[in-house]
Enzyme design. Structure first.
Site, PDB file in Angstrom:
ATOM      1  N   ASP A  37      37.030  38.689  30.358  1.00  0.00           N
ATOM      2  CA  ASP A  37      37.588  37.398  30.747  1.00  0.00           C
ATOM      3  C   ASP A  37      38.305  36.735  29.586  1.00  0.00           C
ATOM      4  O   ASP A  37      37.676  36.283  28.627  1.00  0.00           O
ATOM      5  CB  ASP A  37      36.466  36.485  31.237  1.00  0.00           C
ATOM      6  CG  ASP A  37      35.987  36.891  32.610  1.00  0.00           C
ATOM      7  OD1 ASP A  37      36.834  37.001  33.512  1.00  0.00           O
ATOM      8  OD2 ASP A  37      34.771  37.098  32.780  1.00  0.00           O
ATOM      9  N   ASP A 177      34.747  37.351  41.943  1.00  0.00           N
ATOM     10  CA  ASP A 177      34.395  37.010  40.564  1.00  0.00           C
ATOM     11  C   ASP A 177      33.843  35.587  40.518  1.00  0.00           C
ATOM     12  O   ASP A 177      34.567  34.635  40.806  1.00  0.00           O
ATOM     13  CB  ASP A 177      35.665  37.129  39.701  1.00  0.00           C
ATOM     14  CG  ASP A 177      35.406  36.899  38.222  1.00  0.00           C
ATOM     15  OD1 ASP A 177      34.251  36.675  37.842  1.00  0.00           O
ATOM     16  OD2 ASP A 177      36.391  36.960  37.460  1.00  0.00           O
TER      17      ASP A 177
END
Ligand code: DX5
Ligand code: ZN
Length: 227
Positions: A37, A177
């Protein structure tokens, strides 16, 4: 991509970076992806890491490295993340002006191209790009931080994408997610998701290896038939 859906994708963001090699060793390259990320403190708050750490992760695993760019002007960094070892590069629809060009740019590097949508972005905004994608990422929390609560209302988008993919015989995977654990993964699987990112659900569990095994088992159950 060696792993085949359904795929668990532990998110490095929730790992203990002082023991990264040990943490990433739970990821099984034959079955899982490693999700990275990247947050730039402009697109959304928080500041995480860039190509340098993706390159370090690349050396620590042979799993598919799945890079999620939560950043403004992502096209500027696509090549750098590919050079760092990204196998999948996902950009946010909300951060792109020439979305199709950015997806093409990603594929031109040899990486798979992903497009992500924030919770407030409707499915219809992403639909025109489905034929240019390898992965559609439906955010199930507001991007930026791990450890937030799953937003079940996002699953309508997952199902819409799954149904349109079948109708048009397209070929992309659907990733969810945010807030994924065994229970939320199960409902997301039923809704049509293929790839399940989990940060806190794996790396903040008392036993990450056992938590990942539990997540794999939860998504391996057959999804409900297409309705
Ligand atoms: C959020 C990130 C997620 C996050 C997921 O901005 O895109 O990948 O790390 O973390 P959990 O699973 O803890 O919600
Ligand atoms: Zn992510």
């Amino acid at each position: 991509m060696t792993a085949r859906p359904p795929i668990a994708a532990p998110s490095m963001l929730s790992a203990d970076f002082s023991r990264l090699a040990e943490e990433l060793a739970v990821v099984d390259p034959a079955r899982d992806w490693l999700h990275c990320d990247v947050v730039d403190n402009h697109f959304v708050p928080n500041l995480t890491f860039g190509p340098l750490l993706v390159a370090a992760a690349r050396k620590l695993t042979t799993a598919c490295v799945d890079v999620h760019l939560m950043m403004e002007r992502p096209w500027v960094m696509v090549d750098a993340f590919r050079e760092a070892g990204a196998d999948v590069i996902t950009v946010h629809l909300e951060a792109c002006r020439e979305t199709r060009e950015v997806l093409h740019q990603i594929r031109a590097t040899g990486a798979r191209a992903g497009l992500a949508v924030r919770p407030g972005t409707p499915y219809a905004a992403a639909a025109p790009y489905l034929s240019s994608l390898d992965l559609l990422l439906i955010m199930t929390v507001e991007p930026g931080f791990g450890g937030q609560a799953f937003m079940p209302e996002m699953l309508e988008k997952v199902t819409a994408a799954r149904d349109e993919r079948a109708r048009k015989r397209l070929d992309f995977v659907i990733e969810v997610d945010g807030g994924i654990g065994e229970a939320t993964a199960r409902v997301a699987r039923t809704a049509g998701a293929d790839v399940f990112v989990a940060g806190h659900g794996v790396f903040r569990a008392p036993d990450p290896r056992a938590a990942l095994a539990g997540l794999r088992a939860a998504i391996a159950a057959d999804p409900a038939p297409v309705g």
